[in-house]
Design a protein around this motif. Sequence first.
Motif, PDB file in Angstrom:
ATOM      1  N   GLU A  44       1.445  -1.270  17.417  1.00  0.00           N
ATOM      2  CA  GLU A  44       1.267   0.092  17.916  1.00  0.00           C
ATOM      3  C   GLU A  44       2.504   0.933  17.595  1.00  0.00           C
ATOM      4  N   PRO A  45       2.717   1.203  16.305  1.00  0.00           N
ATOM      5  CA  PRO A  45       3.901   1.986  15.920  1.00  0.00           C
ATOM      6  C   PRO A  45       3.753   3.455  16.302  1.00  0.00           C
ATOM      7  N   PRO A  46       4.870   4.189  16.355  1.00  0.00           N
ATOM      8  CA  PRO A  46       4.810   5.618  16.639  1.00  0.00           C
ATOM      9  C   PRO A  46       4.164   6.383  15.483  1.00  0.00           C
ATOM     10  N   MET A  47       3.651   7.544  15.794  1.00  0.00           N
ATOM     11  CA  MET A  47       2.932   8.356  14.810  1.00  0.00           C
ATOM     12  C   MET A  47       3.791   8.722  13.603  1.00  0.00           C
ATOM     13  N   ASP A  48       5.104   8.752  13.746  1.00  0.00           N
ATOM     14  CA  ASP A  48       5.931   9.092  12.586  1.00  0.00           C
ATOM     15  C   ASP A  48       5.952   7.976  11.542  1.00  0.00           C
ATOM     16  N   GLU A  49       5.321   6.842  11.818  1.00  0.00           N
ATOM     17  CA  GLU A  49       5.173   5.748  10.853  1.00  0.00           C
ATOM     18  C   GLU A  49       3.804   5.752  10.174  1.00  0.00           C
ATOM     19  N   LEU A  50       2.975   6.743  10.487  1.00  0.00           N
ATOM     20  CA  LEU A  50       1.610   6.774   9.969  1.00  0.00           C
ATOM     21  C   LEU A  50       1.561   6.826   8.442  1.00  0.00           C
ATOM     22  N   ASP A  51       2.399   7.624   7.810  1.00  0.00           N
ATOM     23  CA  ASP A  51       2.388   7.702   6.341  1.00  0.00           C
ATOM     24  C   ASP A  51       2.739   6.359   5.708  1.00  0.00           C
ATOM     25  N   ALA A  52       3.713   5.652   6.273  1.00  0.00           N
ATOM     26  CA  ALA A  52       4.080   4.332   5.754  1.00  0.00           C
ATOM     27  C   ALA A  52       2.932   3.344   5.928  1.00  0.00           C
ATOM     28  N   ALA A  53       2.258   3.407   7.067  1.00  0.00           N
ATOM     29  CA  ALA A  53       1.115   2.520   7.303  1.00  0.00           C
ATOM     30  C   ALA A  53      -0.023   2.819   6.329  1.00  0.00           C
ATOM     31  N   ARG A  54      -0.259   4.081   6.080  1.00  0.00           N
ATOM     32  CA  ARG A  54      -1.298   4.454   5.110  1.00  0.00           C
ATOM     33  C   ARG A  54      -0.942   3.982   3.710  1.00  0.00           C
ATOM     34  N   SER A  55       0.328   4.059   3.349  1.00  0.00           N
ATOM     35  CA  SER A  55       0.770   3.569   2.043  1.00  0.00           C
ATOM     36  C   SER A  55       0.531   2.071   1.917  1.00  0.00           C
ATOM     37  N   ALA A  56       0.816   1.324   2.970  1.00  0.00           N
ATOM     38  CA  ALA A  56       0.571  -0.117   2.962  1.00  0.00           C
ATOM     39  C   ALA A  56      -0.925  -0.401   2.858  1.00  0.00           C
ATOM     40  N   HIS A  57      -1.710   0.354   3.578  1.00  0.00           N
ATOM     41  CA  HIS A  57      -3.175   0.222   3.502  1.00  0.00           C
ATOM     42  C   HIS A  57      -3.655   0.431   2.074  1.00  0.00           C
ATOM     43  N   ASP A  58      -3.185   1.486   1.461  1.00  0.00           N
ATOM     44  CA  ASP A  58      -3.597   1.809   0.091  1.00  0.00           C
ATOM     45  C   ASP A  58      -3.098   0.779  -0.922  1.00  0.00           C
ATOM     46  N   ALA A  59      -1.954   0.167  -0.648  1.00  0.00           N
ATOM     47  CA  ALA A  59      -1.359  -0.784  -1.586  1.00  0.00           C
ATOM     48  C   ALA A  59      -2.010  -2.165  -1.543  1.00  0.00           C
ATOM     49  N   CYS A  60      -2.649  -2.506  -0.454  1.00  0.00           N
ATOM     50  CA  CYS A  60      -3.233  -3.843  -0.313  1.00  0.00           C
ATOM     51  C   CYS A  60      -4.388  -4.020  -1.294  1.00  0.00           C
ATOM     52  N   PRO A  61      -4.264  -4.971  -2.223  1.00  0.00           N
ATOM     53  CA  PRO A  61      -5.314  -5.138  -3.235  1.00  0.00           C
ATOM     54  C   PRO A  61      -6.642  -5.628  -2.662  1.00  0.00           C
ATOM     55  N   LEU A  62      -6.612  -6.208  -1.470  1.00  0.00           N
ATOM     56  CA  LEU A  62      -7.842  -6.710  -0.862  1.00  0.00           C
ATOM     57  C   LEU A  62      -8.339  -5.842   0.286  1.00  0.00           C
ATOM     58  N   GLY A  63      -7.621  -4.766   0.597  1.00  0.00           N
ATOM     59  CA  GLY A  63      -8.045  -3.860   1.668  1.00  0.00           C
ATOM     60  C   GLY A  63      -8.021  -4.490   3.047  1.00  0.00           C
ATOM     61  N   LEU A  64      -6.994  -5.288   3.326  1.00  0.00           N
ATOM     62  CA  LEU A  64      -6.935  -6.034   4.576  1.00  0.00           C
ATOM     63  C   LEU A  64      -6.174  -5.337   5.695  1.00  0.00           C
TER      64      LEU A  64
END
Length: 76
Positions: A44-64
């Motif tokens: 449950e990270p703070p909202m200011d980490e949302l862009d980093a989380a989205r980048s990780a989501h987009d980078a995952c080759p399996l969409g996990l």
Amino acid sequence: MSTGRTFRLAAHAEYCAGSGKCVSSAPHLFKLDEAGWVRVLDHEPPMDELDAARSAHDACPLGLIEVLDDDGHSLA
């Protein structure tokens, strides 16, 4: 600066290929364990980490990586 609001992170480690792209995108949110599977460091990270989380989501080759609001809706 944190707003006090959070979002939720989840990763389906049992299907992880161990590419490490999530860790490269957001090393403060993810790590690879001894077996090479993704682990979420802050569910449950703070909202200011949302862009980093989205980048990780987009980078995952399996969409996990899931990035969710409080109601379980995708933010990625």
